[in-house]
Design an enzyme around this catalytic site. Structure first.
Site, PDB file in Angstrom:
ATOM      1  N   TYR A   1     -10.126   4.202  -2.773  1.00  9.91           N
ATOM      2  CA  TYR A   1      -8.688   3.634  -3.354  1.00  9.91           C
ATOM      3  C   TYR A   1      -8.827   2.081  -3.129  1.00  9.91           C
ATOM      4  O   TYR A   1      -8.405   1.308  -4.289  1.00  9.91           O
ATOM      5  CB  TYR A   1      -7.640   4.061  -2.288  1.00  9.91           C
ATOM      6  CG  TYR A   1      -6.281   3.623  -2.528  1.00  9.91           C
ATOM      7  CD1 TYR A   1      -5.644   4.347  -3.333  1.00  9.91           C
ATOM      8  CD2 TYR A   1      -5.804   2.387  -1.776  1.00  9.91           C
ATOM      9  CE1 TYR A   1      -4.127   3.764  -3.650  1.00  9.91           C
ATOM     10  CE2 TYR A   1      -4.549   1.943  -1.898  1.00  9.91           C
ATOM     11  CZ  TYR A   1      -3.729   2.740  -2.870  1.00  9.91           C
ATOM     12  OH  TYR A   1      -2.459   2.229  -3.134  1.00  9.91           O
TER      13      TYR A   1
ATOM     14  N   LYS B   1      -8.382  -0.298  -6.652  1.00 10.42           N
ATOM     15  CA  LYS B   1      -7.270  -1.354  -6.436  1.00 10.42           C
ATOM     16  C   LYS B   1      -7.836  -2.756  -6.870  1.00 10.42           C
ATOM     17  O   LYS B   1      -7.268  -3.358  -7.864  1.00 10.42           O
ATOM     18  CB  LYS B   1      -6.311  -1.070  -5.557  1.00 10.42           C
ATOM     19  CG  LYS B   1      -5.574   0.237  -5.385  1.00 10.42           C
ATOM     20  CD  LYS B   1      -4.749   0.375  -6.534  1.00 10.42           C
ATOM     21  CE  LYS B   1      -3.969   1.722  -6.572  1.00 10.42           C
ATOM     22  NZ  LYS B   1      -3.009   1.943  -7.479  1.00 10.42           N
TER      23      LYS B   1
END
Length: 321
Positions: A187, A191
């Site tokens: 994750y 990002k």
């Protein structure tokens, strides 16, 4: 195409100036991951101002319900953003059914978190063969959003070339692009990657009249999170922001054509009364090595984002002899 100045740092965005909601009427907006949570709040906010919103999501039941509720200002298109073909259909439907056959604003919001399973994180049995990870979070968050960006460029350039049209692309990122988040390996990497895409694309985006910005939520209230876990987080000092603040941040970026190349973070009201503010960490302001190197890089890399430019260049960007 919309005329935009070349990106340069001019200071933080003044988030105290409210969005000019009137300019959204009749605009065509695509919101991926728009059936639930932050995406749903953003869909509702834009549709309420008269924009035509294409809700792109895998949740067909909820997506259809939302589109029906907001009709005629919304439609649902089932879309897996890891599928190029699904996204092509999404853009085609958005343009075909919008008031002006346009695609003005794209909010690349769809994504998944560690909760879906981060197969890069587990420790495998050292007495067994290593297990190849599927990297689903990276595929959805990073690769899927890159598809959304690539297609947005194509369809932005096809839309009616009138003064009232905009070419606005917004990425839903995360505050983990600046802060360490242990165990959120895929994750966080995805990002960071999306933030990197925004920062590099902003340097040429004016050449195609496209604005690109990044929104960084942190802890947002959501029905997906259990009440017990939410209470546990609050006991540890977490302050939650409502999804409506994300929608207002998106609206600020979508309605102000002077904003390009910025990251806005969603904050608790105790930090910013608007619920969002400029991160202020996307440029090297102080004199020193980083500022000098950035200036040199902008001089060295001469690529222009116009058709045919690469024909006279090598793969690394040098002029062909």
């Amino acid at each position: 195409m919309p005329q935009l100045p070349r990106y340069e740092y001019t200071g933080p965005v003044d988030c105290t100036i409210p969005p000019n909601r009137a300019v959204l009427k009749g605009k065509s907006v695509i919101i991926t991951g728009g059936a639930n949570g932050m995406g749903e709040a953003t869909v509702r906010a834009f549709a309420a101002e008269g924009a035509f919103v294409t809700i792109a999501d895998l949740d067909e039941v909820r997506g259809q319900e939302l589109a029906k509720e907001l009709s005629p200002n919304a439609q649902f298109v089932k879309c897996n953003i890891t599928s190029w073909d699904d996204q092509v259909q999404m853009y085609e439907a958005a343009i075909a059914n919008s008031p002006h056959n346009s695609c003005d604003i794209v909010i690349a919001n769809a994504g998944i978190s560690r909760a879906s399973g981060d197969d890069l994180w587990p420790l495998d049995d050292v007495n067994e063969p290593p297990v190849k990870p599927e990297l689903n979070i990276v595929n959805v968050n990073l690769i899927g959003t890159m598809y959304t960006w690539k297609l947005a460029i194509h369809y932005f350039r096809k839309q009616p070339d009138t003064e009232d049209r905009d070419r606005c692309f917004i990425i839903t990122g995360s505050m983990v692009s600046w802060i360490d988040s242990p165990a959120n390996w895929q994750y966080t990497s995805s990002k960071y990657g999306l933030r990197g895409l925004m920062r590099t694309a902003r340097r040429n985006s004016h050449e195609q009249g496209i604005r690109i910005n990044y929104v960084a939520p942190c802890y947002i209230k959501s029905a997906i999170r259990s009440a017990a876990y939410e209470a546990e987080l609050m006991a540890k000092g977490v302050e939650f922001a409502p999804p409506e603040d994300v929608a207002m941040c998106m609206m600020k970026l979508a309605t102000d054509r002077t904003i390009n190349g910025h990251s806005l973070m969603i904050t608790p009201k105790s930090v910013s009364k608007e619920g969002f503010k400029d991160v202020g960490m996307e440029d090297h302001i102080e004199d020193g090595y980083f500022k000098r190197t950035q200036k040199a890089q902008l001089s060295i890399i001469e690529d222009q984002w116009v058709p045919g430019w690469s024909k006279g260049r090598t793969a690394e960007g040098a002029a062909k002899p």
